[in-house]
Design a protein around this motif. Structure first.
Motif, PDB file in Angstrom:
ATOM      1  N   GLU A 123       0.684  -1.134   0.030  1.00 24.61           N
ATOM      2  CA  GLU A 123       0.103   0.103   0.125  1.00 24.61           C
ATOM      3  C   GLU A 123       0.880   1.474  -0.069  1.00 24.61           C
ATOM      4  O   GLU A 123       0.542   2.147  -0.716  1.00 24.61           O
ATOM      5  N   GLU A 124       2.067   1.171   0.654  1.00 23.42           N
ATOM      6  CA  GLU A 124       2.765   2.191   0.733  1.00 23.42           C
ATOM      7  C   GLU A 124       3.534   2.421  -0.813  1.00 23.42           C
ATOM      8  O   GLU A 124       3.783   3.856  -1.017  1.00 23.42           O
ATOM      9  N   ARG A 125       3.858   1.710  -1.278  1.00 27.51           N
ATOM     10  CA  ARG A 125       4.442   1.567  -2.874  1.00 27.51           C
ATOM     11  C   ARG A 125       3.246   2.213  -3.585  1.00 27.51           C
ATOM     12  O   ARG A 125       3.491   2.990  -4.629  1.00 27.51           O
ATOM     13  N   LEU A 126       2.080   1.661  -3.492  1.00 31.67           N
ATOM     14  CA  LEU A 126       0.908   2.309  -4.286  1.00 31.67           C
ATOM     15  C   LEU A 126       0.730   3.609  -3.872  1.00 31.67           C
ATOM     16  O   LEU A 126       0.462   4.574  -5.085  1.00 31.67           O
ATOM     17  N   THR A 127       0.811   4.011  -2.769  1.00 28.57           N
ATOM     18  CA  THR A 127       0.712   5.178  -2.418  1.00 28.57           C
ATOM     19  C   THR A 127       1.746   6.227  -3.038  1.00 28.57           C
ATOM     20  O   THR A 127       1.608   7.239  -3.615  1.00 28.57           O
ATOM     21  N   TYR A 128       3.030   5.698  -2.785  1.00 32.86           N
ATOM     22  CA  TYR A 128       4.072   6.712  -3.745  1.00 32.86           C
ATOM     23  C   TYR A 128       3.785   6.780  -5.208  1.00 32.86           C
ATOM     24  O   TYR A 128       3.767   7.867  -5.719  1.00 32.86           O
ATOM     25  N   LEU A 129       3.338   5.590  -5.642  1.00 31.55           N
ATOM     26  CA  LEU A 129       3.168   5.778  -7.261  1.00 31.55           C
ATOM     27  C   LEU A 129       1.911   6.764  -7.606  1.00 31.55           C
ATOM     28  O   LEU A 129       2.037   7.553  -8.842  1.00 31.55           O
ATOM     29  N   ARG A 130       0.998   6.768  -6.674  1.00 30.19           N
ATOM     30  CA  ARG A 130      -0.177   7.852  -7.044  1.00 30.19           C
ATOM     31  C   ARG A 130       0.289   9.082  -7.128  1.00 30.19           C
ATOM     32  O   ARG A 130      -0.205  10.266  -7.753  1.00 30.19           O
ATOM     33  N   LYS A 131       1.453   9.404  -6.033  1.00 27.91           N
ATOM     34  CA  LYS A 131       1.817  10.579  -6.053  1.00 27.91           C
ATOM     35  C   LYS A 131       2.700  11.135  -7.386  1.00 27.91           C
ATOM     36  O   LYS A 131       3.010  12.319  -7.493  1.00 27.91           O
ATOM     37  N   LEU A 132       3.053  10.396  -8.165  1.00 26.24           N
ATOM     38  CA  LEU A 132       3.822  10.344  -9.265  1.00 26.24           C
ATOM     39  C   LEU A 132       2.979  10.922 -10.396  1.00 26.24           C
ATOM     40  O   LEU A 132       3.453  11.579 -11.600  1.00 26.24           O
ATOM     41  N   ILE A 133       1.768  10.660 -10.479  1.00 23.26           N
ATOM     42  CA  ILE A 133       0.952  10.828 -11.623  1.00 23.26           C
ATOM     43  C   ILE A 133      -0.225  12.111 -11.326  1.00 23.26           C
ATOM     44  O   ILE A 133      -0.752  12.265 -10.100  1.00 23.26           O
ATOM     45  N   PRO A 134      -0.543  13.069 -12.267  1.00 26.45           N
ATOM     46  CA  PRO A 134      -1.453  14.042 -11.907  1.00 26.45           C
ATOM     47  C   PRO A 134      -2.878  13.419 -11.504  1.00 26.45           C
ATOM     48  O   PRO A 134      -3.139  12.662 -12.329  1.00 26.45           O
ATOM     49  N   GLY A 135      -3.476  13.858 -10.550  1.00 26.40           N
ATOM     50  CA  GLY A 135      -4.731  13.248 -10.135  1.00 26.40           C
ATOM     51  C   GLY A 135      -4.731  11.830  -9.525  1.00 26.40           C
ATOM     52  O   GLY A 135      -5.829  11.216  -9.174  1.00 26.40           O
ATOM     53  N   GLY A 136      -3.483  11.419  -9.351  1.00 27.22           N
ATOM     54  CA  GLY A 136      -3.243  10.034  -8.627  1.00 27.22           C
ATOM     55  C   GLY A 136      -3.808   9.846  -7.268  1.00 27.22           C
ATOM     56  O   GLY A 136      -4.285   8.829  -7.001  1.00 27.22           O
ATOM     57  N   SER A 137      -3.633  10.970  -6.597  1.00 27.83           N
ATOM     58  CA  SER A 137      -4.156  10.791  -5.515  1.00 27.83           C
ATOM     59  C   SER A 137      -5.905  11.007  -5.172  1.00 27.83           C
ATOM     60  O   SER A 137      -6.203  10.887  -4.066  1.00 27.83           O
ATOM     61  N   GLY A 138      -6.384  11.399  -6.112  1.00 28.97           N
ATOM     62  CA  GLY A 138      -8.062  11.688  -6.102  1.00 28.97           C
ATOM     63  C   GLY A 138      -8.635  10.299  -6.340  1.00 28.97           C
ATOM     64  O   GLY A 138      -8.204   9.378  -6.077  1.00 28.97           O
ATOM     65  N   GLU A 139      -9.892  10.616  -6.748  1.00 31.08           N
ATOM     66  CA  GLU A 139     -10.733   9.590  -6.997  1.00 31.08           C
ATOM     67  C   GLU A 139     -10.578   8.899  -8.128  1.00 31.08           C
ATOM     68  O   GLU A 139     -11.475   7.735  -8.503  1.00 31.08           O
ATOM     69  N   MET A 140      -9.795   9.418  -9.302  1.00 33.52           N
ATOM     70  CA  MET A 140      -9.680   8.547 -10.558  1.00 33.52           C
ATOM     71  C   MET A 140      -9.014   7.384 -10.453  1.00 33.52           C
ATOM     72  O   MET A 140      -9.457   6.511 -11.358  1.00 33.52           O
ATOM     73  N   MET A 141      -8.446   7.099  -9.530  1.00 36.90           N
ATOM     74  CA  MET A 141      -7.504   5.544  -9.461  1.00 36.90           C
ATOM     75  C   MET A 141      -8.556   4.841  -8.552  1.00 36.90           C
ATOM     76  O   MET A 141      -8.112   4.623  -7.286  1.00 36.90           O
ATOM     77  N   VAL A 142      -9.574   4.143  -9.173  1.00 35.53           N
ATOM     78  CA  VAL A 142     -10.446   3.139  -8.523  1.00 35.53           C
ATOM     79  C   VAL A 142      -9.521   2.021  -7.996  1.00 35.53           C
ATOM     80  O   VAL A 142     -10.200   1.498  -7.078  1.00 35.53           O
ATOM     81  N   ASP A 143      -8.670   1.497  -8.719  1.00 33.95           N
ATOM     82  CA  ASP A 143      -8.147   0.078  -8.343  1.00 33.95           C
ATOM     83  C   ASP A 143      -6.645   0.015  -8.839  1.00 33.95           C
ATOM     84  O   ASP A 143      -6.119   1.205  -9.664  1.00 33.95           O
TER      85      ASP A 143
END
Length: 172
Positions: A123-143
């Motif tokens: 989950e920490e790795r996925l959180t890190y990856l979400r921070k790399l992409i615009p909008g990644g920490s928002g609701e657009m990344m459902v899975d």
């Protein structure tokens, strides 16, 4: 067939068709003063980012980037600034965690951990990856699959963007 190979000619054509006229207009409006050079740099950065967002249609990250850029312009206009496109914000580039530990080390899997620890690490790795992409920490990344697909397209488009910009520099 690799979707990146299909996307490359379309992305490149759209990117150039947006960016070249935008840069030409900036060049026509530029003046030699130092203050204007700083403004021109911000405008160029805005146009480069907007070209990226507009050229990569159909991806959640491109919509998030375009929305952020337009929102920053609108906020800048409401603040009474004279040129709206000077409102460029680098937040989509500065979402990297403050700790500058190499990404490869952060994404490395530790096989000696228990199952709950491994799940937390993932989950920490996925959180890190979400921070790399615009909008990644928002609701657009459902899975996770959507996240990885969007991240792959983002990285591919960044590579194409760099190649186009390098080519433009060679002709300049």
């Amino acid at each position: 067939m690799d979707p990146r190979k299909i996307m490359q000619p379309s992305f490149t054509a759209k990117y150039v068709s947006y960016l070249v006229p935008a840069l030409t207009n900036i060049g026509k409006q530029a003046s030699p003063s130092v203050g204007r050079c700083i403004d021109a740099e911000k405008i160029v950065r805005y146009e480069i980012d907007m070209a990226l967002a507009l050229s990569a249609e159909g991806f959640a990250w491109s919509h998030a980037l375009e929305h952020k850029l337009r929102l920053n312009v609108d906020n800048h206009n409401h603040a009474g600034k004279s040129q709206s496109y000077l409102a460029h914000d680098d937040d989509h580039r500065n979402t990297m965690p403050v700790n500058h530990e190499p990404a490869a080390k952060k994404l490395k899997v530790d096989r000696t951990r228990s199952e709950p620890e491994a799940a937390e690490e993932e989950e920490e790795r996925l959180t890190y990856l979400r921070k790399l992409i615009p909008g990644g920490s928002g609701e657009m990344m459902v899975d996770d699959e959507t996240l990885l697909s969007e991240l792959g397209s983002y990285v591919s488009c960044l590579e194409l963007q760099v190649n186009v910009l390098r080519s433009m520099l060679q002709f300049n």
